[in-house]
Design a protein around this motif. Structure first.
Motif, PDB file in Angstrom:
ATOM      1  N   ILE A 126       0.835  -1.207   0.000  1.00 46.45           N
ATOM      2  CA  ILE A 126       0.000   0.000   0.000  1.00 46.45           C
ATOM      3  C   ILE A 126       0.868   1.255   0.000  1.00 46.45           C
ATOM      4  O   ILE A 126       0.567   2.236  -0.701  1.00 46.45           O
ATOM      5  CB  ILE A 126      -0.957  -0.016   1.211  1.00 46.45           C
ATOM      6  N   LEU A 127       1.961   1.251   0.745  1.00 42.26           N
ATOM      7  CA  LEU A 127       2.865   2.403   0.745  1.00 42.26           C
ATOM      8  C   LEU A 127       3.450   2.635  -0.642  1.00 42.26           C
ATOM      9  O   LEU A 127       3.613   3.783  -1.073  1.00 42.26           O
ATOM     10  CB  LEU A 127       3.988   2.202   1.758  1.00 42.26           C
ATOM     11  N   ARG A 128       3.754   1.558  -1.343  1.00 38.48           N
ATOM     12  CA  ARG A 128       4.280   1.715  -2.709  1.00 38.48           C
ATOM     13  C   ARG A 128       3.207   2.274  -3.645  1.00 38.48           C
ATOM     14  O   ARG A 128       3.515   3.030  -4.570  1.00 38.48           O
ATOM     15  CB  ARG A 128       4.809   0.374  -3.219  1.00 38.48           C
ATOM     16  N   GLN A 129       1.956   1.908  -3.406  1.00 39.98           N
ATOM     17  CA  GLN A 129       0.868   2.490  -4.201  1.00 39.98           C
ATOM     18  C   GLN A 129       0.767   4.001  -3.946  1.00 39.98           C
ATOM     19  O   GLN A 129       0.552   4.783  -4.879  1.00 39.98           O
ATOM     20  CB  GLN A 129      -0.452   1.806  -3.852  1.00 39.98           C
ATOM     21  N   ILE A 130       0.915   4.395  -2.695  1.00 38.95           N
ATOM     22  CA  ILE A 130       0.882   5.825  -2.370  1.00 38.95           C
ATOM     23  C   ILE A 130       2.056   6.533  -3.044  1.00 38.95           C
ATOM     24  O   ILE A 130       1.901   7.639  -3.584  1.00 38.95           O
ATOM     25  CB  ILE A 130       0.912   6.036  -0.846  1.00 38.95           C
ATOM     26  N   ALA A 131       3.240   5.891  -3.027  1.00 44.89           N
ATOM     27  CA  ALA A 131       4.406   6.481  -3.687  1.00 44.89           C
ATOM     28  C   ALA A 131       4.139   6.721  -5.162  1.00 44.89           C
ATOM     29  O   ALA A 131       4.521   7.760  -5.723  1.00 44.89           O
ATOM     30  CB  ALA A 131       5.627   5.577  -3.503  1.00 44.89           C
ATOM     31  N   GLN A 132       3.465   5.774  -5.810  1.00 48.54           N
ATOM     32  CA  GLN A 132       3.166   5.937  -7.233  1.00 48.54           C
ATOM     33  C   GLN A 132       2.145   7.042  -7.456  1.00 48.54           C
ATOM     34  O   GLN A 132       2.241   7.797  -8.428  1.00 48.54           O
ATOM     35  CB  GLN A 132       2.653   4.618  -7.818  1.00 48.54           C
ATOM     36  N   ILE A 133       1.180   7.166  -6.553  1.00 48.61           N
ATOM     37  CA  ILE A 133       0.212   8.269  -6.639  1.00 48.61           C
ATOM     38  C   ILE A 133       0.935   9.605  -6.548  1.00 48.61           C
ATOM     39  O   ILE A 133       0.618  10.557  -7.284  1.00 48.61           O
ATOM     40  CB  ILE A 133      -0.851   8.131  -5.530  1.00 48.61           C
ATOM     41  N   VAL A 134       1.900   9.686  -5.648  1.00 47.39           N
ATOM     42  CA  VAL A 134       2.689  10.918  -5.504  1.00 47.39           C
ATOM     43  C   VAL A 134       3.427  11.224  -6.802  1.00 47.39           C
ATOM     44  O   VAL A 134       3.426  12.371  -7.284  1.00 47.39           O
ATOM     45  CB  VAL A 134       3.676  10.794  -4.329  1.00 47.39           C
ATOM     46  N   ARG A 135       4.050  10.225  -7.391  1.00 46.12           N
ATOM     47  CA  ARG A 135       4.789  10.443  -8.644  1.00 46.12           C
ATOM     48  C   ARG A 135       3.833  10.862  -9.771  1.00 46.12           C
ATOM     49  O   ARG A 135       4.151  11.750 -10.565  1.00 46.12           O
ATOM     50  CB  ARG A 135       5.554   9.181  -9.029  1.00 46.12           C
ATOM     51  N   ASP A 136       2.677  10.213  -9.837  1.00 39.84           N
ATOM     52  CA  ASP A 136       1.725  10.514 -10.908  1.00 39.84           C
ATOM     53  C   ASP A 136       1.167  11.933 -10.795  1.00 39.84           C
ATOM     54  O   ASP A 136       0.709  12.501 -11.791  1.00 39.84           O
ATOM     55  CB  ASP A 136       0.571   9.512 -10.885  1.00 39.84           C
ATOM     56  N   ASN A 137       1.161  12.481  -9.571  1.00 35.90           N
ATOM     57  CA  ASN A 137       0.587  13.807  -9.343  1.00 35.90           C
ATOM     58  C   ASN A 137       1.637  14.816  -8.881  1.00 35.90           C
ATOM     59  O   ASN A 137       1.303  15.822  -8.244  1.00 35.90           O
ATOM     60  CB  ASN A 137      -0.528  13.702  -8.297  1.00 35.90           C
ATOM     61  N   ALA A 138       2.892  14.550  -9.223  1.00 33.07           N
ATOM     62  CA  ALA A 138       3.996  15.364  -8.705  1.00 33.07           C
ATOM     63  C   ALA A 138       3.867  16.834  -9.085  1.00 33.07           C
ATOM     64  O   ALA A 138       4.048  17.720  -8.243  1.00 33.07           O
ATOM     65  CB  ALA A 138       5.324  14.805  -9.202  1.00 33.07           C
ATOM     66  N   LEU A 139       3.559  17.133 -10.344  1.00 32.29           N
ATOM     67  CA  LEU A 139       3.476  18.526 -10.774  1.00 32.29           C
ATOM     68  C   LEU A 139       2.333  19.247 -10.069  1.00 32.29           C
ATOM     69  O   LEU A 139       2.478  20.399  -9.640  1.00 32.29           O
ATOM     70  CB  LEU A 139       3.316  18.612 -12.289  1.00 32.29           C
ATOM     71  N   GLU A 140       1.213  18.578  -9.932  1.00 35.80           N
ATOM     72  CA  GLU A 140       0.072  19.182  -9.244  1.00 35.80           C
ATOM     73  C   GLU A 140       0.419  19.500  -7.787  1.00 35.80           C
ATOM     74  O   GLU A 140       0.142  20.603  -7.290  1.00 35.80           O
ATOM     75  CB  GLU A 140      -1.117  18.223  -9.295  1.00 35.80           C
ATOM     76  N   LEU A 141       1.039  18.551  -7.101  1.00 36.47           N
ATOM     77  CA  LEU A 141       1.404  18.754  -5.699  1.00 36.47           C
ATOM     78  C   LEU A 141       2.474  19.828  -5.560  1.00 36.47           C
ATOM     79  O   LEU A 141       2.451  20.638  -4.626  1.00 36.47           O
ATOM     80  CB  LEU A 141       1.871  17.430  -5.097  1.00 36.47           C
ATOM     81  N   ALA A 142       3.425  19.842  -6.505  1.00 36.15           N
ATOM     82  CA  ALA A 142       4.480  20.852  -6.478  1.00 36.15           C
ATOM     83  C   ALA A 142       3.901  22.252  -6.666  1.00 36.15           C
ATOM     84  O   ALA A 142       4.330  23.211  -6.011  1.00 36.15           O
ATOM     85  CB  ALA A 142       5.511  20.557  -7.568  1.00 36.15           C
ATOM     86  N   ALA A 143       2.912  22.375  -7.535  1.00 31.89           N
ATOM     87  CA  ALA A 143       2.306  23.691  -7.788  1.00 31.89           C
ATOM     88  C   ALA A 143       1.531  24.176  -6.567  1.00 31.89           C
ATOM     89  O   ALA A 143       1.538  25.370  -6.250  1.00 31.89           O
ATOM     90  CB  ALA A 143       1.394  23.610  -9.001  1.00 31.89           C
ATOM     91  N   ILE A 144       0.869  23.250  -5.876  1.00 31.02           N
ATOM     92  CA  ILE A 144       0.148  23.646  -4.661  1.00 31.02           C
ATOM     93  C   ILE A 144       1.126  24.200  -3.631  1.00 31.02           C
ATOM     94  O   ILE A 144       0.900  25.263  -3.033  1.00 31.02           O
ATOM     95  CB  ILE A 144      -0.638  22.454  -4.078  1.00 31.02           C
TER      96      ILE A 144
END
Length: 509
Positions: A85-103
């Motif tokens: 599950i932690l690895r799934q969260i890591a992939q979610i972070v990577r998939d949404n990196a630009l969005e999270l970085a902009a926030i």
């Protein structure tokens, strides 16, 4: 003016702000007690980013109850399943990196380009601790043939994370990884100045973890105090200032809960006579983390440069620092962002004024940018003072801003004494080609993390943390994972086998 209603600008990344602005606990969104809310503003423009729920002690109680329920489920999930599950969260972070970085860029002021690196770092920490779940090992103790004695490691319970404003998302996601991997439930109190990326992460991972395992409580000091003193929170981890660390320690003492503290730093960069002046100048700029305005506990904000290369290094500083120019954090070309709040901005300007009045020599910076487009933001350029006396404020106190103090030295023992004279002891960077000098100095400095011919970088697996008033415990390593567990000893007495031999029958004569 609300930033969400402003017109898009060509070449500027538009942040996708979170839709939910309430408290997140128990797998659901809840309004704050009394529907309390606080305004969030962008430090680069002063524009509103909307309102966010503001937790108080009653909300902490509700979140803790939800987290305790989640913990009872999560602790029994097989470690390898937790890792998955932690690895799934890591992939979610990577998939949404630009969005999270902009926030984070619009919310805390750091440039979006380096915030992309923060997302990568958070994902790497999630993967790293996912890979360590099978290392939560106990030990066996020899007891001879009549007993077995061994220890096991169990998750500690509900863990609270109180986090700062300089790397909001990286800390929310990355610093939750070890506690989650160990089987704990986590309550995150994101920074009051920049809570939006934590709320967005809760939206992105909603439903992936059992309800109550990951919780987000935006709030201020009242929420922080309630967390630190709560009898059903098993452990508190804080990244913040020394005064905040002391307050958390005092509040936590009532329930004798363990703490993990990464606190302030007034860190040294030491350049020996044989160091290359250009390398030293570049290291001084890199070590100051000017990209995010020096807002880092690990910034090497005191540079001790040998007198034989002192003026050479100072002559190079303006050009090196010229690579960092304040600008719109949402522009990928921006190399230096804004300070996180108006309060922090005023504090930094006060330190600069004190350095000038105390007679330090200004090498570069020291004035707010003249660009009218930056007038409403909290922008301060790289500021370097030379000939700094160790007793000046800028040499003794943590500024948490883009202000570097440079001091010459010629006698090694006296220099080491001055380096160690402050109450902090987080990092130190040593520049020399002399192996003996490097080893000698690395041992002599009072710091928990030392670089030689390197600066600023962290390495997963290498324990990061401070000594003296810079903190307690170590992060980014196996030790961090084990810190979120408690060891239980089990002793088993082995009964001797009962005799099965038959008693011979008696015969009468």
């Amino acid at each position: 003016m609300d930033i969400a209603k402003s017109e898009p600008t060509p070449g500027i990344i538009q942040p996708n702000l979170p839709q939910h602005r309430d408290l997140y606990y128990g797998g659901a969104w809840h309004p704050a007690s009394g529907d309390r809310r606080s305004e969030v503003t962008s430090p680069s423009t002063g524009l509103s980013l909307g309102q966010v729920a503001h937790a108080d002690a009653a909300d902490v109680n509700a979140a803790v109850a939800a987290a305790r329920a989640g913990f009872k489920v999560w602790r029994d999930v097989h470690p390898n399943e937790r890792a998955k599950i932690l690895r799934q969260i890591a992939q979610i972070v990577r998939d949404n990196a630009l969005e999270l970085a902009a926030i984070d860029a619009v919310d805390c002021g750091n440039p979006v380009k380096v915030m992309l690196g923060d997302a990568d770092t958070a994902a790497a920490q999630l993967d790293f601790f996912a890979g360590l779940v099978t290392e939560m090992k106990g030990a066996s103790i020899p007891m001879g043939r009549g007993a077995i004695n061994f220890s096991i490691r169990e998750p500690i319970g509900v863990v609270a994370k109180i986090l700062p404003f300089n790397h909001p998302f990286m800390f929310v996601a990355g610093k939750s990884a070890a506690a989650l991997a160990a089987g704990n439930a986590v309550i995150v109190k994101p920074p009051e100045q920049a809570p939006l990326s934590a709320l967005r992460l809760a939206e992105l991972v909603e439903g992936l973890l059992p309800a109550g395992v990951f919780n987000v409580l935006p709030g201020g000091r009242e929420a922080g105090a309630a967390i630190a003193s709560h009898p059903q929170i098993a452990m508190v981890s804080l990244i913040g200032s020394v005064p905040t660390g002391r307050a958390v320690m005092q509040a936590a003492s009532a329930t004798v809960k363990p703490l993990l503290l990464e606190l302030g730093g007034k860190n040294a960069l030491i350049a020996f006579a044989d160091a290359d002046p250009m390398e030293v100048a570049r290291a001084m700029a890199a070590g100051m983390n000017f990209t995010w305005c020096g807002q880092s506990c690990g910034s090497t904000s005191r540079a001790f440069v040998h007198s034989s290369i002192y003026e050479q290094v100072l002559a190079l500083i303006p050009d090196v620092c010229g690579n960092f120019r304040p600008g719109n954090p949402l522009d990928m070309a921006t190399t230096m962002g804004a300070l996180a709040s108006r309060q922090q901005y005023e504090r930094v300007l006060d330190f600069i004024a004190s350095a000038k009045s105390e007679g330090a020599r200004l090498i570069c910076g020291g004035e707010v940018p003249a660009d009218a487009q930056l007038a409403d933001g909290c922008f301060v350029p790289p500021t370097v003072f030379a000939d700094v006396d160790p007793q000046m404020r800028i040499a003794r106190e943590e500024i948490f801003g883009p202000v570097l103090s440079v001091m010459p030295w010629s006698e090694e023992a006296a220099m080491i004494e001055t380096v160690n004279a402050v109450d902090y002891g987080l990092t130190c960077s040593i520049w020399t080609n002399d192996l003996d000098a490097a080893h000698r100095t690395a041992v002599a400095v009072e710091a928990g993390y030392v670089w030689v011919n390197e600066v600023s970088k962290h390495f997963l697996g290498a324990p990061f943390g401070g000594v003296k008033q810079s903190g307690l415990g170590r992060e980014e390593c196996l030790g961090e994972l084990l810190a979120y567990t408690q060891e239980k000893n089990i002793h088993i007495r082995i009964r001797p086998q009962a005799s099965t031999a038959k008693t011979p029958e008696r015969h009468q004569s």
